[in-house]
Design a protein around this motif. Sequence first.
Motif, PDB file in Angstrom:
ATOM      1  N   VAL A   1      52.606  17.545  36.755  1.00 17.91           N
ATOM      2  CA  VAL A   1      52.216  16.617  37.703  1.00 17.91           C
ATOM      3  C   VAL A   1      52.997  17.009  39.096  1.00 17.91           C
ATOM      4  N   ALA A   2      52.426  17.290  40.148  1.00 20.49           N
ATOM      5  CA  ALA A   2      53.084  17.966  41.364  1.00 20.49           C
ATOM      6  C   ALA A   2      53.432  16.646  42.199  1.00 20.49           C
ATOM      7  N   THR A   3      52.424  15.791  42.637  1.00 19.57           N
ATOM      8  CA  THR A   3      52.647  14.665  43.258  1.00 19.57           C
ATOM      9  C   THR A   3      51.989  13.431  42.707  1.00 19.57           C
TER      10      THR A   3
ATOM     11  N   THR B   1      46.425   6.400  46.174  1.00 14.02           N
ATOM     12  CA  THR B   1      46.797   7.727  46.125  1.00 14.02           C
ATOM     13  C   THR B   1      46.515   8.666  44.901  1.00 14.02           C
ATOM     14  N   ASP B   2      45.841   9.752  45.335  1.00 14.45           N
ATOM     15  CA  ASP B   2      45.470  10.669  44.433  1.00 14.45           C
ATOM     16  C   ASP B   2      46.680  11.595  43.989  1.00 14.45           C
ATOM     17  N   ALA B   3      46.695  11.800  42.670  1.00 16.53           N
ATOM     18  CA  ALA B   3      47.628  12.544  42.105  1.00 16.53           C
ATOM     19  C   ALA B   3      47.397  14.057  42.187  1.00 16.53           C
ATOM     20  N   THR B   4      48.158  15.010  42.340  1.00 14.70           N
ATOM     21  CA  THR B   4      48.204  16.393  42.176  1.00 14.70           C
ATOM     22  C   THR B   4      48.621  17.173  41.088  1.00 14.70           C
ATOM     23  N   SER B   5      48.094  18.088  40.712  1.00 14.33           N
ATOM     24  CA  SER B   5      48.897  18.738  39.588  1.00 14.33           C
ATOM     25  C   SER B   5      49.056  20.641  39.866  1.00 14.33           C
ATOM     26  N   THR B   6      49.698  20.732  38.949  1.00 12.01           N
ATOM     27  CA  THR B   6      50.032  22.328  39.086  1.00 12.01           C
ATOM     28  C   THR B   6      50.440  22.541  37.499  1.00 12.01           C
TER      29      THR B   6
ATOM     30  N   THR C   1      50.670   9.154  41.860  1.00 12.78           N
ATOM     31  CA  THR C   1      49.877   8.190  42.354  1.00 12.78           C
ATOM     32  C   THR C   1      51.011   7.325  43.087  1.00 12.78           C
TER      33      THR C   1
END
Length: 458
Positions: free
Chosen positions: A199-201, A218-223, A203
Amino acid sequence: MLAFLRKQLQELLEQRAALKTELDGILEEPTAEKRALNDDEDKAFAEKRDAIRKTDGEIQAVEERIADLEEEETRAAKAAELRSRFTPEGPQPTGVTVVSEPETYRKGGKASYFRDLYRSQHMGDRTAMERLQRNDREVSEGLEKRALTTTDGSAGEFVPPLWMIEDYVALARAGRVVADQVQHQPLPPGTDTISLPKVATGTATAEQTSQNTAVQNTDATSTSVSASVATIAGQQVVPQQLLDQSPINMDQILLADLAADYAVKLDTFVINNNAAGKRGLLNVTGSNGITYTDASPTVGELYSKAGDGIQQIHTGRLLPPDKIFMHPRRWAWFTVSLDTNGRPLVVPVANMPQNVLAAMGEVNSEGFVGTLQGLPVYVDPNIPTNLGAGTNEDRIVEVRSQDIILFEGTPRSETFRETKADQLSVLLRFYNYAALHSERYPKSISVISGTGLIAPVF
């Protein structure tokens, strides 16, 4: 000597019999009516009982010495009988085979040189003294026999050197301290890269401004983070003659040495490797870097830097670190440092110290050695000492070890005779696969560096 010991044994047996009679007298009923022993009688009973036990111990010791001397006399008699069968002109044709007396202290023998040394010096054991004296004669006679034939060209070739083959000296190698202290998992088969989603950023939440209004969205971002599978391998070519003619298994010795070196290289891989997807702890991008710059470093100043590294893991990872790694020379510097009153800053836990900087645990050249700021300290000789501008710095690493994953396969040791058959050689090979995930949580790692970590002066 034997007659004296037998007389001493007889006296001890008589002494014990007298004590037993006295003890039985205490237990006899003074009146027809049975009663318990009074205080004086109970004290006398205990004294006689202890005296009997002491005498029993002396009797056992004398009996053991008598047995040893009798065995020696038997061997001496047999040797004398054999010598009597020979004349100055040579042995008589009696069919007797000459045998040699075994050495007093020999491998597999019952006698122990160091036990006899202790018993002769601290217990006055005459039998032990005699064995030591006999050993001195054996050594002296052996040297005299060799004295005339120790030079090559003067029959020296007939006196071969004594090689303790079974007690060969293995090459000293460090272990794999850091590699063994991080999280371990078996290496998955059928891949050369191990990728983990991350998980990059995240919720988010927020206070709703008023009823029936939109809530925080707020949408989470992933890597992902990846670790490449590395191959650590080594080989040794040996002649077939060495394997055939050596009295010990050379292939086992050499493969064991390859395995020992593999442990060093794997540990170095975990500590200091610096390739994409294979970052060692010292080279993780985004880890906590603490610099200690000082031309005249002190343990007191370094202590605060260690605290800074710990708090940065608390702050960045939001979970506590659990281990500290340093080179043995750095821990030694800790242990010899004194305060302004000449008192050591690091003392053993057994001393129940007050107001000390750190506490010593076990005395080890590698592995656990003590605690610093509540965390266990491990020393590892594979931590480099040639870093920095002056190539004379080491590093201190503080980690949350469960955030670092070492994937390791099953080591393979193999022997190939066919590949070198044309030159009558054998190829020995040892290898394994490993992958390191050190960048899952970079803030789980704090590295203390700088000129304050140059080679310490003792």
